[in-house]
Design a protein around this motif. Structure first.
Motif, PDB file in Angstrom:
ATOM      1  N   LEU A 136     -34.694  13.229 -62.906  1.00  0.00           N
ATOM      2  CA  LEU A 136     -33.811  14.384 -62.461  1.00  0.00           C
ATOM      3  C   LEU A 136     -33.065  14.175 -61.337  1.00  0.00           C
ATOM      4  CD1 LEU A 136     -33.439  17.447 -63.624  1.00  0.00           C
ATOM      5  CD2 LEU A 136     -35.036  18.143 -61.973  1.00  0.00           C
ATOM      6  N   ALA A 137     -31.725  14.296 -61.533  1.00  0.00           N
ATOM      7  CA  ALA A 137     -30.628  14.011 -60.320  1.00  0.00           C
ATOM      8  C   ALA A 137     -30.750  14.968 -59.185  1.00  0.00           C
ATOM      9  CB  ALA A 137     -29.257  13.763 -60.751  1.00  0.00           C
ATOM     10  N   GLY A 138     -30.882  16.651 -59.583  1.00  0.00           N
ATOM     11  CA  GLY A 138     -30.918  17.421 -58.565  1.00  0.00           C
ATOM     12  C   GLY A 138     -30.996  18.745 -59.089  1.00  0.00           C
ATOM     13  N   VAL A 139     -31.008  19.738 -58.673  1.00  0.00           N
ATOM     14  CA  VAL A 139     -30.784  21.191 -59.143  1.00  0.00           C
ATOM     15  C   VAL A 139     -29.764  21.963 -58.437  1.00  0.00           C
ATOM     16  CG1 VAL A 139     -32.293  23.454 -59.011  1.00  0.00           C
ATOM     17  CG2 VAL A 139     -33.522  21.065 -59.192  1.00  0.00           C
ATOM     18  N   ARG A 178     -33.959  14.792 -53.585  1.00  0.00           N
ATOM     19  CA  ARG A 178     -32.893  14.909 -54.282  1.00  0.00           C
ATOM     20  C   ARG A 178     -32.177  16.329 -53.913  1.00  0.00           C
ATOM     21  NH1 ARG A 178     -36.624  14.025 -59.512  1.00  0.00           N
ATOM     22  NH2 ARG A 178     -38.156  14.439 -57.944  1.00  0.00           N
ATOM     23  N   PRO A 179     -30.872  16.632 -54.216  1.00  0.00           N
ATOM     24  CA  PRO A 179     -30.214  17.699 -53.935  1.00  0.00           C
ATOM     25  C   PRO A 179     -30.468  18.850 -54.521  1.00  0.00           C
ATOM     26  CG  PRO A 179     -28.584  15.939 -54.325  1.00  0.00           C
ATOM     27  CD  PRO A 179     -29.962  15.404 -54.952  1.00  0.00           C
ATOM     28  N   VAL A 180     -30.415  20.134 -53.747  1.00  0.00           N
ATOM     29  CA  VAL A 180     -30.535  21.534 -54.170  1.00  0.00           C
ATOM     30  C   VAL A 180     -29.339  22.070 -53.705  1.00  0.00           C
ATOM     31  CG1 VAL A 180     -31.941  23.509 -54.097  1.00  0.00           C
ATOM     32  CG2 VAL A 180     -33.012  21.364 -54.174  1.00  0.00           C
ATOM     33  N   GLN A 183     -20.741  18.689 -59.049  1.00  0.00           N
ATOM     34  CA  GLN A 183     -20.154  17.324 -58.650  1.00  0.00           C
ATOM     35  C   GLN A 183     -21.077  16.801 -57.034  1.00  0.00           C
ATOM     36  OE1 GLN A 183     -15.972  18.716 -57.938  1.00  0.00           O
ATOM     37  NE2 GLN A 183     -15.720  16.628 -58.323  1.00  0.00           N
ATOM     38  N   VAL A 184     -21.275  17.742 -56.433  1.00  0.00           N
ATOM     39  CA  VAL A 184     -22.281  17.593 -55.027  1.00  0.00           C
ATOM     40  C   VAL A 184     -23.587  17.218 -55.414  1.00  0.00           C
ATOM     41  CG1 VAL A 184     -22.991  18.579 -52.996  1.00  0.00           C
ATOM     42  CG2 VAL A 184     -20.649  19.167 -53.779  1.00  0.00           C
ATOM     43  N   ALA A 185     -24.050  17.926 -56.244  1.00  0.00           N
ATOM     44  CA  ALA A 185     -25.519  17.594 -56.733  1.00  0.00           C
ATOM     45  C   ALA A 185     -25.692  16.361 -57.157  1.00  0.00           C
ATOM     46  CB  ALA A 185     -26.042  18.608 -57.664  1.00  0.00           C
ATOM     47  N   LEU A 186     -24.705  16.013 -57.909  1.00  0.00           N
ATOM     48  CA  LEU A 186     -24.676  14.322 -58.372  1.00  0.00           C
ATOM     49  C   LEU A 186     -24.290  13.322 -57.434  1.00  0.00           C
ATOM     50  CD1 LEU A 186     -22.912  15.206 -61.889  1.00  0.00           C
ATOM     51  CD2 LEU A 186     -25.437  14.509 -61.508  1.00  0.00           C
ATOM     52  N   SER A 187     -24.030  13.783 -56.435  1.00  0.00           N
ATOM     53  CA  SER A 187     -23.463  12.671 -55.319  1.00  0.00           C
ATOM     54  C   SER A 187     -24.631  11.765 -54.652  1.00  0.00           C
ATOM     55  CB  SER A 187     -22.312  13.221 -54.268  1.00  0.00           C
ATOM     56  OG  SER A 187     -23.136  14.250 -53.480  1.00  0.00           O
ATOM     57  N   GLY A 217     -30.951  13.753 -49.459  1.00  0.00           N
ATOM     58  CA  GLY A 217     -31.481  13.919 -48.086  1.00  0.00           C
ATOM     59  C   GLY A 217     -30.934  14.779 -47.320  1.00  0.00           C
ATOM     60  N   GLN A 218     -30.068  15.536 -47.737  1.00  0.00           N
ATOM     61  CA  GLN A 218     -29.381  16.665 -46.992  1.00  0.00           C
ATOM     62  C   GLN A 218     -29.947  18.166 -46.907  1.00  0.00           C
ATOM     63  OE1 GLN A 218     -26.586  16.013 -44.941  1.00  0.00           O
ATOM     64  NE2 GLN A 218     -25.396  14.579 -46.100  1.00  0.00           N
ATOM     65  N   GLY A 219     -30.891  18.167 -47.753  1.00  0.00           N
ATOM     66  CA  GLY A 219     -31.862  19.322 -47.893  1.00  0.00           C
ATOM     67  C   GLY A 219     -30.729  20.457 -48.850  1.00  0.00           C
ATOM     68  N   ALA A 220     -31.293  21.596 -48.675  1.00  0.00           N
ATOM     69  CA  ALA A 220     -30.312  22.643 -49.595  1.00  0.00           C
ATOM     70  C   ALA A 220     -28.991  22.855 -49.004  1.00  0.00           C
ATOM     71  CB  ALA A 220     -31.058  24.023 -49.402  1.00  0.00           C
ATOM     72  N   LEU A 221     -28.271  22.749 -49.946  1.00  0.00           N
ATOM     73  CA  LEU A 221     -26.523  22.697 -49.511  1.00  0.00           C
ATOM     74  C   LEU A 221     -25.916  24.114 -50.309  1.00  0.00           C
ATOM     75  CD1 LEU A 221     -25.707  19.218 -50.187  1.00  0.00           C
ATOM     76  CD2 LEU A 221     -26.058  20.155 -47.867  1.00  0.00           C
TER      77      LEU A 221
END
Length: 327
Positions: free
Chosen positions: A84-87, A111-113, A138-142, A147-151
């Motif tokens: 899973l790439a992200g949420v 993984r991005p949230v 787009q951001v969640a797939l980048s 490692g950035q945490g919740a965005l």
């Protein structure tokens, strides 16, 4: 093709009005997540996206039970699917920053949230929700988002959960990060975001969220504050308290006197400020009155971290160390 999970919670992004010219008189949380996804067919070219409905409410009506379900679902999804790439989370803007900060404190996965919302309902002329959702994906797939945490992605800007806040009642540019500015931006060229540096600290990564949460009210500072509010909180035995102090988090003489005169056990208390930006520094009276500085956290985010500290059984020194260590 990469896989993403879309968790829908309602809000203006899922809102509907009687006609397309109505921007203020609408009902939030009408459309489901499937409808939001279907409204942006371009997303099919980016990823395979599965949709789940966590709630469908105005974010002013969000409850702890929704937070508990959201955190549990993200943890389970990441644990069950390494690919899973992200949420991505669709959310109302009124409390979006609080949910983002909660997830920053609880979700321990690189993984991005990514949280997105809208300032105009889905039925409005020039509705901003579809583009925000597209850019959030787009951001969640980048790779830069790892490692950035919740965005938070709103109006083409990428914000860190700790810094972002809603500063306006209207307009697509209502979100900002007053102390630091956005982390980056996203457009048709791609995601413009610096790669995360080092390991991110997740202080409550192992915290299991219970059904019953402690009471943590926010007391707002103003000219001649009503003493009954603070007295009622203390008499009710609240576990925590956040002061939205004037200036740099200052309490009035009446509030300080009420705390000093209180004969019982004092709750765990944080001093934030009502200014909208700027830090609250330690005060000479803090130790005597049982107060802690909230640092650069606004009152609503100070409440979130205080709730987590109480659920984790932290004491005053542990909470102080966490806030002091925050950038």
């Amino acid at each position: 093709m990469k896989r993403l999970l879309l968790l829908a919670t309602g809000g203006t992004i899922a809102g509907c009005a009687e006609n397309s010219a109505m921007l203020n008189d609408y009902t939030a949380g009408v459309l489901g997540g499937d409808a939001l996804l279907a409204a942006v067919p371009q997303l099919q070219d980016l990823a395979t996206i599965s949709v789940e409905q966590i709630a469908n409410v105005d974010s002013a009506d969000l409850l702890f039970v929704h937070w508990r379900a959201l955190v549990g679902r993200i943890r389970d999804a990441f644990a069950a699917d390494p690919e899973l790439a992200g949420v991505v989370i669709t959310h109302g803007t009124n409390t979006l920053e609080e949910t983002a900060w909660l997830l920053q404190l609880l979700i321990d996965d690189p993984r991005p949230v990514v949280l997105v919302g809208a300032m105009r309902p889905a039925t409005a002329l020039s509705a901003d929700g579809p583009l925000n959702l597209f850019q959030g994906v787009q951001v969640a797939l980048s790779p830069e988002a790892r490692g950035q945490g919740a965005l938070v992605v709103m109006d083409g800007q990428i914000h860190a959960a700790e810094r972002v806040t809603k500063l306006a009642t209207q307009g697509v540019g209502a979100f900002a990060s007053p102390l630091s500015g956005p982390l980056g931006w996203v457009d048709d060229v791609g995601v413009h975001l610096s790669t995360a540096r080092g390991l991110r600290q997740v202080p409550f990564a192992d915290l299991a969220l219970p059904e019953q949460w402690p009471q943590v009210p926010i007391v707002y500072g103003c000219v001649e504050p009503e003493p009954l509010l603070l007295s009622a909180c203390l008499k009710a035995g609240v576990a925590g308290l956040v002061f939205t102090g004037t200036g740099a988090g200052q309490l009035s003489v009446a509030e300080r006197s009420a705390l000093q005169a209180w004969p019982g056990k004092r709750p765990l208390m944080l001093r934030a400020n009502r200014c909208g930006s700027g830090s609250v520094h330690c005060d000479s009276e803090d130790q005597r009155l049982g107060l802690l500085s909230a640092g650069s956290l606004n009152p609503q985010k100070a409440r979130v971290v205080l709730l987590m500290a109480l659920l984790a059984g932290w004491d005053r020194d542990q909470l102080d160390a966490l806030i002091t260590a925050s950038p």
